[in-house]
Design an enzyme around this catalytic site. Structure first.
Site, short mmCIF file in Angstrom:
data_model
loop_
_atom_site.label_atom_id
_atom_site.label_comp_id
_atom_site.label_asym_id
_atom_site.label_seq_id
_atom_site.Cartn_x
_atom_site.Cartn_y
_atom_site.Cartn_z
N THR A 147 -32.23 -5.67 -36.58
CA THR A 147 -32.85 -6.98 -36.84
C THR A 147 -34.37 -6.78 -36.82
OG1 THR A 147 -32.60 -7.53 -34.49
CG2 THR A 147 -30.96 -8.42 -36.01
N LYS A 169 -28.59 -1.21 -31.47
CA LYS A 169 -29.70 -2.04 -31.96
C LYS A 169 -30.13 -2.96 -30.84
CE LYS A 169 -29.96 -5.79 -33.14
NZ LYS A 169 -30.41 -7.07 -32.46
N THR A 180 -25.95 -5.03 -22.85
CA THR A 180 -26.99 -5.68 -23.61
C THR A 180 -27.00 -5.14 -25.02
OG1 THR A 180 -29.31 -6.32 -23.58
CG2 THR A 180 -28.83 -4.06 -22.97
N ASN A 383 -42.36 -13.50 -31.47
CA ASN A 383 -41.36 -14.45 -31.00
C ASN A 383 -41.76 -15.91 -31.17
OD1 ASN A 383 -39.05 -12.90 -30.02
ND2 ASN A 383 -40.66 -11.87 -28.87
N SER A 388 -39.06 -19.30 -37.85
CA SER A 388 -39.71 -20.25 -38.77
C SER A 388 -40.33 -19.50 -39.94
CB SER A 388 -40.74 -21.09 -38.02
OG SER A 388 -41.57 -20.28 -37.24
#
Lengths: 388, 388
Positions: A147, A169, A180, A383, A388
C-alpha cells in the site's frame, strides 16, 4: 526468494485495478503434498471481513491457497463486505478446483469502503492462470500487497531438509496485538500442523509483535504460515523443531525489521532494548512505553538524545525498576546513570538512521527489543492526506 | 481573576532568569484564617524532586504557600535536585516567617538538568516582597509558570459565600495519571480539609484527567487547592458542598479546555464524547483510545473524517460494544452507522478549530468526554527542537 523459495508453492501477482496504479492482487498456492496451515490475526475487535473469514477457514489447520489484495481493507463494510470476501474465496476455489473453505483471504488499504468486485474477480482468474514457482512470480506477489510501502519485503532462511520463505507488507497502522500487517510464510518442511502452529506463534511473539511503528493496531493484521512437506531432501519423520523454529523466527524478524525500516515517514530506525528486566514481558512493556511516546519519537527525529522523555515513559509502567538506579544509553553513550545525569549528552551521534536505546532496569535477567521509528513531518503529511 | 480572586490570598510573579526571557517564578500565599490544602500529583513513578517534596509537605492537609518555577523541571536530578527543592522551600519559609513544611514547590521545564539556584533563591525574596492581592500580581504569577504555553490560563467561578479562582500551565507532555501539568486553585470558602480534598479529587477526575493532548505523562504534574475561609460573606458553618463542587469542577474544566486549546502545535481542539457506555470508566477508556491514535489525530489535521481510524482505536479496548452496531458522528454527521458506512462523509465540515466526535457504544447509560487535539507539523517541529 520469498514465498516460492520453498518447494511445493506457486504464486502470482497481477493488476486488478483496485489501486490507482500497479499490481494489487496476489495469490499463493500450496501444491503439497502436505497442506498444513497456521495463522495469527489482529486482536482488534473491529476485525475486517477477510479476518473473520480466514479465522474460520484456517481453524481446521488446512489451507491450499491465500489470496491477498491491496487497494481496500474491506473492514467496517458489514454483511456485504463479508459476502465480498466469501465470493473472492469461491472464485479462487473455482479457478483452482479446491474447496473455498481452504482459501484464506487477506485485504489491506482504506477502511470503510467496499471493494470493486467487478475488478477483483476477473483478476483472481488472471492470477490463477499466471501461477508459477519462479522468482518473478513471487516478486510480483510481494509487490501486489504493497500500500504505502515504498519497497517489497521478502525474506528467506532454512535448515536441514527445509526452506522457509516469506513476504510481508505494512507501513502504517503498524502495531501488534496478536500479529500485525499481512505476511505469508511458506515452508517445505515436513512438520505436523500443531508443531507449525506453535512455531508460528513463538516466531510472531518475538518479531512482528515487537515491531511498533505508530501504536495503531490494524483491523486486518494477518500472518499465515503454510507447510508443503515438499522439500526434496526432507526426512519423512519431520524436521528438527529447534532448527525450524530458529529459521522461522529469523524470517519473521527479518520481515519485521524491513517493515520498520520502511515505516511511513521514518527517518530513523530505533531498536529499544530493555535489559535486566524481571521477566521478558516486563522488558517488552518498558520498551513499548518508550516506543509509543510521541515526545521521544519527535526528539529522535530532531537528533536530540532526550533521555528525560525515555525515563518519563518507563515511569508510566508498572514494571520492576527503581527510578534512582535506572541507566539509559543512546547509541552506546550512558547519558543517564542512576536515574540522573550521566555521560555528556553531546557525545551521542544521532546523524545515522540506526538508533539503539538501551534501558537497564537492574531488576533481573530478562531482556527484549522493541523496534520502532521516529515521528516526523513526513508521517504527519502522509497520514493527514491518506484518504483524501 | 485567578488565584487572588478569592479573599485571603496574595500572589507575585517575577523574573529569576531560569528561562531565556520573561517571568519564571511565581508565589501564591494563603493568608488565612484557614490554611487547608489538598493536592493531586502525577502517578508517573519517575516523579520530580518537587513532587516528592510537596507530596510529603501537603500530607498534613495544610499549606501556607506554593512556589512555582518554569525554566526547569528538577526531575531526574537525584539527591542534589531534592536538596535544591528543599532549599527553595526553606527560602520561602524564611521570607514569609512560616514553616518550610507548609511550603509546596512546583517546577516545570526540561527534565534532567539542575536548576540555577543562584538565580532562583534571590527571586524568591523578590517575589515575597512583591506579594499583593491585586489582579496584576495574579496575572504575573500565571505568566511566570508558562513554558511552551503561548498564553496564560486562568479561570474563576463561585457560589453563595465563596469564590474559586485558578491558574494552570501545560502545553506538552500533557496526559493525566492522577493529575497533569501544574495548577493552583484558591478559594475563600469555609470548608473542612477532608471536604476540600474530596472535592479536588472529583473535580480533577472529570477535568484535567480527561485532557489528553499527546499521551505523554509528565514527571511533575501537580494540582493544588488552597482554602482560606476568608470570604466576607462566609457562613461559618461552611459552604454548600454541592455548590462548591460544581464551581471547583467548572474552574478545572475551564482550565483543562484552555490547556488543550493551547497544546503544542494544535490546529484543532477535539472533544470526543462516548455515549451509551456500560459505565463512566468504559466511556473514558474508549475516548482515550481514540485520543491517543496518531492516525486519528493526523486525519483531523488533514480535515479527513476518517471514521475507520476511530473504530480501529475503539477496537483495541475491552469496553462493552458490538462492532456491528456502533455508530460514530463527526461534527454531528453520523458517518458510521452499525459499524459500517453511514451518512455521506463529504457532509462533514472540519474547517473550524472545534471538532466534536460522538461514539455511541449502545451498551448502557454512561458517558464521558475526553479533550484532545490534532497531531500537526507544528507539534513535530516544536518537540524535535525543544531542548536543543
Amino acid at each position: 526468494m520469498s514465498v516460492t523459495a520453498a518447494a511445493g508453492f506457486t504464486a502470482a501477482g497481477v493488476t486488478a485495478g483496485l489501486k490507482s496504479a500497479g499490481r494489487d492482487l496476489a495469490l499463493v498456492v500450496n501444491i503439497g503434498p502436505q497442506r498444513h496451515a497456521a495463522a495469527v490475526f489482529t486482536s482488534n475487535r473491529v476485525a475486517a471481513a477477510p479476518v473473520l473469514w480466514s479465522r474460520q477457514a484456517v481453524s481446521d489447520g488446512r489451507a491450499d491457497a491465500v489470496v491477498l489484495n491491496s487497494g481496500g481493507a474491506n473492514a467496517c463494510t458489514g454483511p456485504e463486505g463479508f459476502a465480498d470476501t466469501h465470493h473472492t474465496a469461491e472464485r479462487v476455489a473455482q479457478a483452482l478446483d479446491i474447496s473455498a473453505q481452504d482459501v484464506l483471504v487477506c485485504s489491506t488499504g482504506l477502511i470503510g469502503e467496499r471493494l470493486d468486485m467487478g475488478a477483483l474477480l476477473p483478476a483472481v482468474d488472471a492470477a490463477a492462470a499466471a501461477l508459477t514457482d519462479d522468482d518473478g512470480a513471487a516478486a510480483a506477489a510481494a509487490e501486489a500487497i504493497r500500500t504505502t510501502d515504498t519497497v517489497s519485503k521478502t525474506a528467506q532462511s532454512g535448515g536441514t531438509g527445509f526452506v522457509v520463505g516469506g513476504m510481508a507488507k505494512g507501513a502504517g497502522m503498524l502495531a501488534p496485538g496478536m500479529a500485525t500487517m499481512l505476511a505469508v510464510l511458506t515452508t517445505d518442511a515436513v512438520i505436523t500442523q500443531p508443531d507449525l502452529d506453535a512455531a508460528l506463534r513463538e516466531a510472531v511473539r518475538v518479531s512482528f509483535n515487537r515491531a511498533d511503528s505508530d501504536g495503531c493496531m490494524s483491523t486486518n493484521d494477518t500472518v499465515v504460515a503454510l507447510a508443503s512437506g515438499a522439500h526434496p531432501d526432507a526426512d519423512a519423520s519431520g524436521v528438527d523443531l529447534r532448527e525450524f523454529q530458529a529459521a522461522l523466527t529469523e524470517v519473521c524478524r527479518d520481515l519485521a525489521a524491513q517493515l520498520i525500516a520502511d515505516a511511513e515517514g521514518a527517518h530513523h530506525e530505533i531498536a529499544i532494548t530493555t535489559i535486566h528486566a524481571a521477566n521478558e514481558d516486563e522488558a517488552e512493556t518498558a520498551g513499548r512505553a518508550v516506543a509509543r511516546s510521541n515526545l521521544f519519537k519527535t526528539a529522535i527525529f530532531g537528533r536530540d538524545p532526550n533521555w528525560g522523555r525515555i525515563l518519563s515513559a518507563v515511569g508510566t509502567t508498572d514494571v520492576a525498576f527503581d527510578p534512582g538506579t535506572i541507566d539509559v544509553a543512546v547509541n552506546g553513550v550512558w547519558i543517564c546513570r542512576g536515574g540522573g545525569i550521566g555521560e555528556d549528552r553531546s557525545l551521542v551521534d544521532l546523524s545515522g538512521r540506526q538508533v539503539e536505546i538501551t534501558i537497564d532496569l537492574k531488576s533481573g535477567d530478562a531482556e527484549a527489543t522493541i523496534l520502532t521509528n521516529d515521528l516526523t513531518h513526513d508521517y504527519v503529511h502522509e497520514n493527514s492526506a491518506y484518504s483524501s
